[in-house]
Design a protein around this motif. Structure first.
Motif, PDB file in Angstrom:
ATOM      1  N   LYS A 122       0.821  -1.244   0.091  1.00  0.00           N
ATOM      2  CA  LYS A 122       0.064   0.154   0.050  1.00  0.00           C
ATOM      3  C   LYS A 122       0.942   1.441  -0.023  1.00  0.00           C
ATOM      4  CE  LYS A 122      -4.333  -1.312   2.377  1.00  0.00           C
ATOM      5  NZ  LYS A 122      -5.214  -1.046   3.138  1.00  0.00           N
ATOM      6  N   ALA A 123       0.613   2.187  -0.871  1.00  0.00           N
ATOM      7  CA  ALA A 123       1.316   3.405  -0.830  1.00  0.00           C
ATOM      8  C   ALA A 123       0.909   4.358   0.525  1.00  0.00           C
ATOM      9  CB  ALA A 123       1.081   4.223  -2.224  1.00  0.00           C
ATOM     10  N   PRO A 124       1.872   5.033   0.838  1.00  0.00           N
ATOM     11  CA  PRO A 124       1.431   5.593   2.045  1.00  0.00           C
ATOM     12  C   PRO A 124       0.475   6.807   1.728  1.00  0.00           C
ATOM     13  CG  PRO A 124       3.843   6.406   1.192  1.00  0.00           C
ATOM     14  CD  PRO A 124       3.294   5.020   0.651  1.00  0.00           C
ATOM     15  N   LYS A 125      -0.311   7.047   2.650  1.00  0.00           N
ATOM     16  CA  LYS A 125      -1.379   8.264   2.254  1.00  0.00           C
ATOM     17  C   LYS A 125      -0.710   9.577   2.183  1.00  0.00           C
ATOM     18  CE  LYS A 125      -5.328   6.162   4.544  1.00  0.00           C
ATOM     19  NZ  LYS A 125      -6.317   6.379   5.472  1.00  0.00           N
ATOM     20  N   LYS A 126      -1.122  10.375   1.256  1.00  0.00           N
ATOM     21  CA  LYS A 126      -0.437  11.647   1.022  1.00  0.00           C
ATOM     22  C   LYS A 126      -1.068  12.589   1.842  1.00  0.00           C
ATOM     23  CE  LYS A 126       0.152  10.809  -3.958  1.00  0.00           C
ATOM     24  NZ  LYS A 126      -0.180  11.201  -5.220  1.00  0.00           N
ATOM     25  N   ASP A 127      -0.203  13.664   2.431  1.00  0.00           N
ATOM     26  CA  ASP A 127      -0.763  14.727   3.185  1.00  0.00           C
ATOM     27  C   ASP A 127      -1.588  15.678   2.314  1.00  0.00           C
ATOM     28  OD1 ASP A 127       0.589  13.488   5.553  1.00  0.00           O
ATOM     29  OD2 ASP A 127       2.415  15.051   4.924  1.00  0.00           O
ATOM     30  N   LYS A 128      -2.433  16.047   3.035  1.00  0.00           N
ATOM     31  CA  LYS A 128      -3.462  17.101   2.128  1.00  0.00           C
ATOM     32  C   LYS A 128      -2.666  18.452   2.308  1.00  0.00           C
ATOM     33  CE  LYS A 128      -7.961  15.695   2.639  1.00  0.00           C
ATOM     34  NZ  LYS A 128      -9.231  15.965   2.381  1.00  0.00           N
ATOM     35  N   LYS A 129      -2.718  18.827   0.849  1.00  0.00           N
ATOM     36  CA  LYS A 129      -1.968  20.137   0.539  1.00  0.00           C
ATOM     37  C   LYS A 129      -2.890  21.212   0.848  1.00  0.00           C
ATOM     38  CE  LYS A 129      -0.959  18.192  -3.656  1.00  0.00           C
ATOM     39  NZ  LYS A 129      -0.902  18.633  -5.173  1.00  0.00           N
TER      40      LYS A 129
END
Length: 66
Positions: A15-22
């Motif tokens: 699983k790809a790590p969740k991206k931080d909300k920009k």
């Protein structure tokens, strides 16, 4: 044949790590709103066009002679 183990099979994808909300600035927000509006308008046009027949019905013209 049953699912005993994955020794020879395909490995489970990581699983790809969740991206931080920009931080969304006003320009980005306006751009996204415009994109949504364009997509909605395009969908409406497609549904309207679907009810009508083909635009170019000319095709191969046949003469009256036999």
């Amino acid at each position: 044949m049953g699912g005993q183990n994955r020794a020879g099979g395909k490995a489970k994808p990581l699983k790809a790590p969740k991206k931080d909300k920009k931080d969304v600035d006003d320009d980005d927000a306006a751009f996204h709103e415009k994109q949504k509006a364009d997509a909605k308008a395009r969908a409406e046009m497609a549904t309207k066009a679907a009810g009508k027949g083909p635009l170019a019905t000319g095709g191969i013209k046949k003469s009256g002679k036999k």
